[in-house]
Enzyme design. Structure first.
Site, PDB file in Angstrom:
ATOM      1  N   ASP A 285      -5.694  -1.131   1.643  1.00 51.34           N
ATOM      2  CA  ASP A 285      -4.897  -1.032   0.420  1.00 51.34           C
ATOM      3  C   ASP A 285      -4.594  -2.433  -0.137  1.00 51.34           C
ATOM      4  O   ASP A 285      -5.233  -2.876  -1.083  1.00 51.34           O
ATOM      5  CB  ASP A 285      -3.592  -0.260   0.679  1.00 51.34           C
ATOM      6  CG  ASP A 285      -3.015   0.353  -0.586  1.00 51.34           C
ATOM      7  OD1 ASP A 285      -3.676   0.291  -1.637  1.00 51.34           O
ATOM      8  OD2 ASP A 285      -1.907   0.921  -0.528  1.00 51.34           O
ATOM      9  N   ASP A 286      -3.588  -3.095   0.474  1.00 52.45           N
ATOM     10  CA  ASP A 286      -3.153  -4.418   0.001  1.00 52.45           C
ATOM     11  C   ASP A 286      -2.902  -5.274   1.241  1.00 52.45           C
ATOM     12  O   ASP A 286      -1.766  -5.381   1.702  1.00 52.45           O
ATOM     13  CB  ASP A 286      -1.851  -4.279  -0.811  1.00 52.45           C
ATOM     14  CG  ASP A 286      -2.021  -3.418  -2.051  1.00 52.45           C
ATOM     15  OD1 ASP A 286      -2.705  -3.852  -2.990  1.00 52.45           O
ATOM     16  OD2 ASP A 286      -1.462  -2.303  -2.086  1.00 52.45           O
TER      17      ASP A 286
ATOM     18  N   THR B  36      -7.540  -4.601 -11.698  1.00 50.84           N
ATOM     19  CA  THR B  36      -7.199  -4.219 -13.072  1.00 50.84           C
ATOM     20  C   THR B  36      -7.520  -5.372 -14.016  1.00 50.84           C
ATOM     21  O   THR B  36      -6.887  -6.425 -13.922  1.00 50.84           O
ATOM     22  CB  THR B  36      -5.677  -3.921 -13.171  1.00 50.84           C
ATOM     23  OG1 THR B  36      -5.241  -3.278 -11.966  1.00 50.84           O
ATOM     24  CG2 THR B  36      -5.356  -3.080 -14.382  1.00 50.84           C
ATOM     25  N   PRO B  37      -8.498  -5.203 -14.926  1.00 49.15           N
ATOM     26  CA  PRO B  37      -8.788  -6.286 -15.875  1.00 49.15           C
ATOM     27  C   PRO B  37      -7.531  -6.583 -16.691  1.00 49.15           C
ATOM     28  O   PRO B  37      -6.887  -5.673 -17.208  1.00 49.15           O
ATOM     29  CB  PRO B  37      -9.898  -5.698 -16.760  1.00 49.15           C
ATOM     30  CG  PRO B  37     -10.484  -4.582 -15.962  1.00 49.15           C
ATOM     31  CD  PRO B  37      -9.369  -4.039 -15.120  1.00 49.15           C
ATOM     32  N   ARG B  38      -7.180  -7.865 -16.724  1.00 49.17           N
ATOM     33  CA  ARG B  38      -5.891  -8.242 -17.312  1.00 49.17           C
ATOM     34  C   ARG B  38      -6.097  -9.404 -18.272  1.00 49.17           C
ATOM     35  O   ARG B  38      -6.819 -10.346 -17.964  1.00 49.17           O
ATOM     36  CB  ARG B  38      -5.001  -8.689 -16.143  1.00 49.17           C
ATOM     37  CG  ARG B  38      -3.542  -8.765 -16.376  1.00 49.17           C
ATOM     38  CD  ARG B  38      -2.763  -8.697 -15.031  1.00 49.17           C
ATOM     39  NE  ARG B  38      -3.407  -9.318 -13.900  1.00 49.17           N
ATOM     40  CZ  ARG B  38      -3.263 -10.611 -13.576  1.00 49.17           C
ATOM     41  NH1 ARG B  38      -2.521 -11.414 -14.296  1.00 49.17           N
ATOM     42  NH2 ARG B  38      -3.886 -11.096 -12.512  1.00 49.17           N
TER      43      ARG B  38
ATOM     44  N   HIS C  26       0.974 -11.420 -10.193  1.00 48.29           N
ATOM     45  CA  HIS C  26       0.280 -11.521 -11.482  1.00 48.29           C
ATOM     46  C   HIS C  26       0.752 -12.743 -12.275  1.00 48.29           C
ATOM     47  O   HIS C  26       0.000 -13.298 -13.072  1.00 48.29           O
ATOM     48  CB  HIS C  26       0.482 -10.236 -12.302  1.00 48.29           C
ATOM     49  CG  HIS C  26      -0.309  -9.072 -11.762  1.00 48.29           C
ATOM     50  ND1 HIS C  26       0.057  -7.769 -11.929  1.00 48.29           N
ATOM     51  CD2 HIS C  26      -1.458  -9.025 -11.042  1.00 48.29           C
ATOM     52  CE1 HIS C  26      -0.830  -6.969 -11.347  1.00 48.29           C
ATOM     53  NE2 HIS C  26      -1.752  -7.713 -10.794  1.00 48.29           N
TER      54      HIS C  26
ATOM     55  N   HIS D 146     -11.021   0.667  -0.008  1.00 50.52           N
ATOM     56  CA  HIS D 146      -9.804   0.733  -0.831  1.00 50.52           C
ATOM     57  C   HIS D 146      -9.020  -0.569  -0.658  1.00 50.52           C
ATOM     58  O   HIS D 146      -8.158  -0.678   0.229  1.00 50.52           O
ATOM     59  CB  HIS D 146      -8.949   1.947  -0.418  1.00 50.52           C
ATOM     60  CG  HIS D 146      -7.734   2.178  -1.277  1.00 50.52           C
ATOM     61  ND1 HIS D 146      -7.377   3.423  -1.738  1.00 50.52           N
ATOM     62  CD2 HIS D 146      -6.794   1.349  -1.767  1.00 50.52           C
ATOM     63  CE1 HIS D 146      -6.268   3.342  -2.465  1.00 50.52           C
ATOM     64  NE2 HIS D 146      -5.890   2.073  -2.484  1.00 50.52           N
TER      65      HIS D 146
ATOM     66  N   GLU E 229       0.677  10.304  -4.084  1.00 48.69           N
ATOM     67  CA  GLU E 229       1.154   9.166  -3.289  1.00 48.69           C
ATOM     68  C   GLU E 229       2.668   9.278  -3.072  1.00 48.69           C
ATOM     69  O   GLU E 229       3.223   8.684  -2.152  1.00 48.69           O
ATOM     70  CB  GLU E 229       0.800   7.859  -4.035  1.00 48.69           C
ATOM     71  CG  GLU E 229       0.907   6.626  -3.176  1.00 48.69           C
ATOM     72  CD  GLU E 229       0.516   5.336  -3.895  1.00 48.69           C
ATOM     73  OE1 GLU E 229       0.074   5.399  -5.064  1.00 48.69           O
ATOM     74  OE2 GLU E 229       0.671   4.261  -3.298  1.00 48.69           O
TER      75      GLU E 229
ATOM     76  N   ASP F 273      -4.605   0.984 -14.751  1.00 42.65           N
ATOM     77  CA  ASP F 273      -3.201   0.981 -14.353  1.00 42.65           C
ATOM     78  C   ASP F 273      -2.499   2.078 -15.147  1.00 42.65           C
ATOM     79  O   ASP F 273      -2.411   2.005 -16.374  1.00 42.65           O
ATOM     80  CB  ASP F 273      -2.598  -0.400 -14.651  1.00 42.65           C
ATOM     81  CG  ASP F 273      -1.130  -0.493 -14.266  1.00 42.65           C
ATOM     82  OD1 ASP F 273      -0.471   0.565 -14.154  1.00 42.65           O
ATOM     83  OD2 ASP F 273      -0.634  -1.619 -14.107  1.00 42.65           O
TER      84      ASP F 273
HETATM   85  C1  6MZ Z   1      -0.790   2.387  -6.542  1.00 40.15           C
HETATM   86  C2  6MZ Z   1      -1.440   0.200  -6.347  1.00 40.15           C
HETATM   87  C3  6MZ Z   1      -1.026   0.175  -4.999  1.00 40.15           C
HETATM   88  O1  6MZ Z   1      -5.413  -4.592  -9.824  1.00 40.15           O
HETATM   89  O2  6MZ Z   1      -4.080  -6.684 -10.012  1.00 40.15           O
HETATM   90  N1  6MZ Z   1      -1.912  -1.018  -6.647  1.00 40.15           N
HETATM   91  N2  6MZ Z   1      -1.324   1.301  -7.106  1.00 40.15           N
HETATM   92  N3  6MZ Z   1      -0.353   2.433  -5.269  1.00 40.15           N
HETATM   93  C4  6MZ Z   1      -0.434   1.348  -4.459  1.00 40.15           C
HETATM   94  N4  6MZ Z   1       0.059   1.447  -3.197  1.00 40.15           N
HETATM   95  C5  6MZ Z   1       0.866   0.464  -2.581  1.00 40.15           C
HETATM   96  N5  6MZ Z   1      -1.310  -1.040  -4.504  1.00 40.15           N
HETATM   97  C6  6MZ Z   1      -1.865  -1.753  -5.525  1.00 40.15           C
HETATM   98  O3  6MZ Z   1      -4.091  -5.364  -7.861  1.00 40.15           O
HETATM   99  C7  6MZ Z   1      -2.738  -5.006  -7.940  1.00 40.15           C
HETATM  100  C8  6MZ Z   1      -2.584  -3.674  -8.646  1.00 40.15           C
HETATM  101  O4  6MZ Z   1      -3.169  -2.618  -7.863  1.00 40.15           O
HETATM  102  C9  6MZ Z   1      -2.417  -1.410  -7.993  1.00 40.15           C
HETATM  103  C10 6MZ Z   1      -1.263  -1.723  -8.931  1.00 40.15           C
HETATM  104  O5  6MZ Z   1      -1.597  -1.357 -10.252  1.00 40.15           O
HETATM  105  C11 6MZ Z   1      -1.132  -3.234  -8.811  1.00 40.15           C
HETATM  106  O6  6MZ Z   1      -0.540  -3.846  -9.944  1.00 40.15           O
HETATM  107  P1  6MZ Z   1      -4.956  -5.830  -9.135  1.00 40.15           P
HETATM  108  O7  6MZ Z   1      -6.067  -6.619  -8.519  1.00 40.15           O
END
Ligand code: 6MZ
Length: 359
Positions: free
Chosen positions: A298-299, A111-113, A78, A19, A216, A153
């Protein structure tokens, strides 16, 4: 166990990351390159956007932000990841970071953008991501397998969701990009799940694997039941699923009866205030029930973490032994979306595990 010892074990442990959002995983050094490039190469004036003034897209140690503030950070990210070159740089750097942290299998979601001002399309976006992945795999001193999930998204509506599923179908067929499934994510406070559900059903019917962010945030039990009706192949977060945390018995039973694996991102939840502290994280509940779970970042860029650190904090908070930690990373293989890689990954974990086993 001594903190340094657990840290070393978690770092050396071969791990699977299931994830990780591409644009949330950007390290601060890559972010600096991107902002500089945005200023210089793309000649943006400093008044154009706040990225040039006191920008921050990282929540440093000890700090917290609300989910809303996190989503504001994605807007900044972004803005600077605005064309194919930037997307490739990001994908390359992110995969290299994960490989250096001991990740042997990465399911990267994005997310394809499109961006009309730079000519980037969803298709060129996906191909730019894969180009970066290939560069990293070729350059890295570590061995890593990468698979892609295309993210829907939830704030972008039904037509966009369907479009993403079509793209995932196409790319899975014509395979060089190794798309294995769909992720459903985005700001949980935005979007109508009932309208988006047909796209998710279509993804499942098309044989794509589907990972769904659900529960969430609190008070979304109806939405959670709809999403569980799919059912998802994996769940992201599921923080408010438990009846003790405002969820319903029915939803919780669906998750347990179907044994749906849950992707748990401890630091993300704590830093975004959806879980008050590490020791109150739902990890404790699921591990005691022997429910399928996988530790994820996650991030990692936004939350200033690594998968090694996530394993370490989980081990220390919940008193896991070294063999528990190893077992967690081993079990993750059962939940990967690329069925064809499972045997290879098990063999790799076994042989790497022996090499990295502490004396
Ligand atoms: C929900 C999340 C997220 O897609 O541009 N994203 N969505 N909950 C979260 N918890 C913190 N963390 C990230 O990566 C960024 C995108 O991932 C999703 C959101 O849509 C965010 O804009 P990408 O690579």
């Amino acid at each position: 166990m001594a903190e340094q010892y657990v840290k070393d074990v978690c770092k050396r442990l071969p791990k699977l990351e299931l994830h990780a959002h591409l644009n949330g995983s950007i390290s601060s050094s890559t972010m600096r390159k991107l902002v500089e490039r945005y200023r210089q190469t793309l000649k943006q004036s400093s008044s154009d956007f706040s990225v040039t003034h006191g920008w921050t897209t990282t929540i440093h140690k000890g700090n917290k932000r609300t989910l809303k503030e996190c989503f504001a950070m994605f807007k900044i990210i972004h803005t600077v990841v605005c064309d194919e070159e930037a997307v490739t740089m990001v994908a390359r750097d992110v995969v290299c970071d994960f490989a250096a942290d001991g990740i042997i299998y990465l399911e990267l979601r994005s997310t394809p953008r499109c961006n009309p001002s730079t000519g980037m399309t969803k298709i060129s976006y996906i191909e730019a991501v894969w180009k970066g992945v290939e560069q990293a795999v070729a350059e890295s001193n570590f061995s890593i397998d990468v698979r892609l999930l295309l993210s829907i998204d939830r704030s972008r509506g039904a037509a966009d969701a369907l479009d993403t599923v079509e793209l995932a179908k196409e790319y899975r067929k014509s395979s060089p990009t190794n798309v294995v499934g769909i992720d459903f994510s985005g700001n949980p406070e935005v979007g109508n799940v009932r309208e988006l559900l047909p796209a998710l059903k279509y993804a499942k019917e098309s044989g794509l694997k589907v990972s769904i962010h659900l529960a969430e945030v609190p008070d979304v039990n109806n939405e959670t039941s709809l999403l569980l009706s799919l059912p998802p192949d994996r769940i992201g977060h599921g923080t408010f699923l438990l009846p003790s945390n405002g969820g319903t018995i029915e939803n919780m039973e669906l998750v347990t009866n179907y044994k749906i694996p849950i992707e748990l991102c401890l630091t993300s939840n704590v830093k975004c205030h959806t879980v008050p502290s590490y020791d109150q994280h739902q990890f404790g509940f699921w591990i005691n029930r022997a429910h399928p779970i996988v530790i994820c970042t996650d991030d990692k860029g936004i939350f200033s973490t690594t998968l090694s650190e996530e394993y370490q904090v989980t081990a220390q908070t919940f008193g896991l032994s070294i063999s528990d930690i190893r077992e967690l990373s081993k079990q993750a293989v059962d939940y990967v979306f690329d069925e064809d890689l499972k045997t290879k990954l098990r063999e790799k974990l076994e042989s790497d595990g022996i090499k990295s086993r502490p004396h």
